[in-house]
Design an enzyme around this catalytic site. Structure first.
Site, PDB file in Angstrom:
ATOM      1  N   LYS A  33       0.827  -1.215   0.000  1.00  0.00           N
ATOM      2  CA  LYS A  33       0.000   0.000   0.000  1.00  0.00           C
ATOM      3  C   LYS A  33       0.869   1.276   0.000  1.00  0.00           C
ATOM      4  CE  LYS A  33      -3.923  -2.296   2.262  1.00  0.00           C
ATOM      5  NZ  LYS A  33      -4.946  -2.194   3.343  1.00  0.00           N
ATOM      6  N   ARG A  70      -2.399 -14.433   4.724  1.00  0.00           N
ATOM      7  CA  ARG A  70      -3.046 -13.674   5.796  1.00  0.00           C
ATOM      8  C   ARG A  70      -2.259 -13.836   7.112  1.00  0.00           C
ATOM      9  NH1 ARG A  70      -7.376 -10.125   4.479  1.00  0.00           N
ATOM     10  NH2 ARG A  70      -8.202 -10.505   6.547  1.00  0.00           N
ATOM     11  N   PHE A 115     -15.270   4.220   7.252  1.00  0.00           N
ATOM     12  CA  PHE A 115     -13.894   4.565   6.864  1.00  0.00           C
ATOM     13  C   PHE A 115     -13.677   4.533   5.349  1.00  0.00           C
ATOM     14  CE2 PHE A 115     -14.015   0.006   7.959  1.00  0.00           C
ATOM     15  CZ  PHE A 115     -13.566  -0.568   6.772  1.00  0.00           C
ATOM     16  N   HIS A 132      -2.134  -5.425   1.542  1.00  0.00           N
ATOM     17  CA  HIS A 132      -3.433  -6.073   1.380  1.00  0.00           C
ATOM     18  C   HIS A 132      -3.196  -7.553   1.106  1.00  0.00           C
ATOM     19  CE1 HIS A 132      -7.356  -7.148  -0.276  1.00  0.00           C
ATOM     20  NE2 HIS A 132      -6.697  -7.727  -1.262  1.00  0.00           N
ATOM     21  N   THR A 175      -5.422  -6.906  10.779  1.00  0.00           N
ATOM     22  CA  THR A 175      -5.694  -5.630  10.099  1.00  0.00           C
ATOM     23  C   THR A 175      -5.100  -4.453  10.877  1.00  0.00           C
ATOM     24  OG1 THR A 175      -7.785  -6.590   9.339  1.00  0.00           O
ATOM     25  CG2 THR A 175      -7.536  -4.198   9.135  1.00  0.00           C
ATOM     26  N   ARG A 221       2.627  -6.585   8.892  1.00  0.00           N
ATOM     27  CA  ARG A 221       1.976  -5.396   9.449  1.00  0.00           C
ATOM     28  C   ARG A 221       2.604  -4.985  10.784  1.00  0.00           C
ATOM     29  NH1 ARG A 221      -4.110  -7.041   7.480  1.00  0.00           N
ATOM     30  NH2 ARG A 221      -4.143  -5.772   5.596  1.00  0.00           N
ATOM     31  N   ASN A 262      -2.013   0.285   6.685  1.00  0.00           N
ATOM     32  CA  ASN A 262      -1.498  -0.966   7.225  1.00  0.00           C
ATOM     33  C   ASN A 262      -0.626  -1.773   6.262  1.00  0.00           C
ATOM     34  OD1 ASN A 262      -3.558  -1.790   5.637  1.00  0.00           O
ATOM     35  ND2 ASN A 262      -4.731  -2.833   7.227  1.00  0.00           N
ATOM     36  N   TYR A 285     -12.294  -1.584  -3.503  1.00  0.00           N
ATOM     37  CA  TYR A 285     -12.808  -1.789  -2.145  1.00  0.00           C
ATOM     38  C   TYR A 285     -14.325  -1.569  -2.082  1.00  0.00           C
ATOM     39  CZ  TYR A 285      -8.234  -2.345   0.113  1.00  0.00           C
ATOM     40  OH  TYR A 285      -7.013  -2.829   0.540  1.00  0.00           O
ATOM     41  N   GLU A 306      -9.664 -10.141  -7.618  1.00  0.00           N
ATOM     42  CA  GLU A 306      -8.701  -9.048  -7.420  1.00  0.00           C
ATOM     43  C   GLU A 306      -7.532  -9.152  -8.405  1.00  0.00           C
ATOM     44  OE1 GLU A 306      -9.885  -8.675  -2.689  1.00  0.00           O
ATOM     45  OE2 GLU A 306      -7.900  -9.437  -3.228  1.00  0.00           O
TER      46      GLU A 306
HETATM   47  P1  ATP Z   1      -7.103  -5.791   3.342  1.00  0.00           P
HETATM   48  O1  ATP Z   1      -8.443  -6.103   2.682  1.00  0.00           O
HETATM   49  O2  ATP Z   1      -6.554  -4.446   2.915  1.00  0.00           O
HETATM   50  O3  ATP Z   1      -6.136  -6.902   3.201  1.00  0.00           O
HETATM   51  P2  ATP Z   1      -8.154  -6.636   5.852  1.00  0.00           P
HETATM   52  O4  ATP Z   1      -8.794  -7.729   5.064  1.00  0.00           O
HETATM   53  O5  ATP Z   1      -7.228  -7.034   6.963  1.00  0.00           O
HETATM   54  O6  ATP Z   1      -7.354  -5.657   4.910  1.00  0.00           O
HETATM   55  P3  ATP Z   1     -10.672  -5.249   5.800  1.00  0.00           P
HETATM   56  O7  ATP Z   1     -11.696  -5.400   6.848  1.00  0.00           O
HETATM   57  O8  ATP Z   1     -10.880  -5.926   4.488  1.00  0.00           O
HETATM   58  O9  ATP Z   1      -9.265  -5.676   6.436  1.00  0.00           O
HETATM   59  O10 ATP Z   1     -10.461  -3.695   5.553  1.00  0.00           O
HETATM   60  C1  ATP Z   1      -9.870  -3.217   4.359  1.00  0.00           C
HETATM   61  C2  ATP Z   1      -8.973  -2.053   4.672  1.00  0.00           C
HETATM   62  O11 ATP Z   1      -9.749  -0.967   5.112  1.00  0.00           O
HETATM   63  C3  ATP Z   1      -7.975  -2.304   5.805  1.00  0.00           C
HETATM   64  O12 ATP Z   1      -6.829  -2.988   5.417  1.00  0.00           O
HETATM   65  C4  ATP Z   1      -7.654  -0.895   6.224  1.00  0.00           C
HETATM   66  O13 ATP Z   1      -6.716  -0.285   5.306  1.00  0.00           O
HETATM   67  C5  ATP Z   1      -9.013  -0.214   6.078  1.00  0.00           C
HETATM   68  N1  ATP Z   1      -9.740  -0.243   7.344  1.00  0.00           N
HETATM   69  C6  ATP Z   1     -10.370  -1.299   7.911  1.00  0.00           C
HETATM   70  N2  ATP Z   1     -10.912  -0.976   9.087  1.00  0.00           N
HETATM   71  C7  ATP Z   1     -10.636   0.342   9.282  1.00  0.00           C
HETATM   72  C8  ATP Z   1     -10.917   1.286  10.307  1.00  0.00           C
HETATM   73  N3  ATP Z   1     -11.633   0.952  11.379  1.00  0.00           N
HETATM   74  N4  ATP Z   1     -10.447   2.538  10.144  1.00  0.00           N
HETATM   75  C9  ATP Z   1      -9.738   2.910   9.051  1.00  0.00           C
HETATM   76  N5  ATP Z   1      -9.436   2.058   8.044  1.00  0.00           N
HETATM   77  C10 ATP Z   1      -9.874   0.804   8.153  1.00  0.00           C
HETATM   78 MG    MG Z   2      -9.953  -7.398   3.329  1.00  0.00          MG
END
Ligand code: ATP
Ligand code: MG
Length: 138
Positions: free
Chosen positions: A10, A86, A58, A116, A92, A103, A113, A50, A127
């Site tokens: 990212k 993962r 968010f 992805h 996350t 992370r 973070n 997304y 994706e």
């Molecule tokens: P990713 O899909 O990026 O791998 P993830 O699967 O661990 O991450 P998701 O729940 O899919 O988490 O959320 C997607 C992305 O949205 C997160 O990686 C983060 O960048 C952002 N995000 C998630 N929760 C929050 C939050 N509470 N506040 C701000 N950003 C958030």
């Molecule tokens: Mg995700």
């Protein structure tokens, strides 16, 4: 079970110069690169990627962040790729990520973070197809 997953390094991580170290950790963990590109998403493209989070509070912050600078997009191969990746990236929220995960090492906050990782075999295919044509994957 599929043996491929999709990742992005990212904008926070690319701008801090962590790209090489993150790729090194991914490859040392046994993943091989099947496709890769250095690319900057528009706000519209980040929103489409997304889309499942569109109603989340968010979402605007996420789109602004993901379109704020270049990313590395890649398709990775390894047995049990989605789950193993993962585990390699960690939770996350980096505050909750296990010691030694990507992370934990490279991310600053739940929003910014570092990486992805696809959450299912089905989404890994969707994706990967979002970023790569058949000519760009091996
Ligand atoms: P990713 O899909 O990026 O791998 P993830 O699967 O661990 O991450 P998701 O729940 O899919 O988490 O959320 C997607 C992305 O949205 C997160 O990686 C983060 O960048 C952002 N995000 C998630 N929760 C929050 C939050 N509470 N506040 C701000 N950003 C958030
Ligand atoms: Mg995700």
């Amino acid at each position: 079970m599929s043996n491929r997953t999709f990742t992005m390094i990212k904008p926070d991580a690319t701008s801090k110069g962590y790209t090489g170290a993150i790729l090194d950790q991914i490859i040392k963990a046994g993943f091989s690169v099947k496709a890769m590109k250095w690319i900057k998403l528009s706000e519209e493209q980040a929103g489409l990627f997304y889309d499942i989070h569109r109603e989340r509070p968010f979402f605007g912050e996420l789109v602004d962040f993901m379109s704020s600078g270049p990313i590395v997009a890649a398709i990775l191969e390894k047995e049990n790729a989605v789950a193993d990746f993962r585990e390699l990236i960690g939770a996350t929220n980096p505050a909750n990520a296990a010691e030694g995960t990507i992370r934990k090492r490279f991310a600053a906050s739940i929003g910014e973070n570092a990486v992805h990782g696809s959450d299912s075999d089905e989404n890994a295919v969707i994706e990967g197809d979002f970023f790569f044509s058949k000519l760009e994957r091996f």
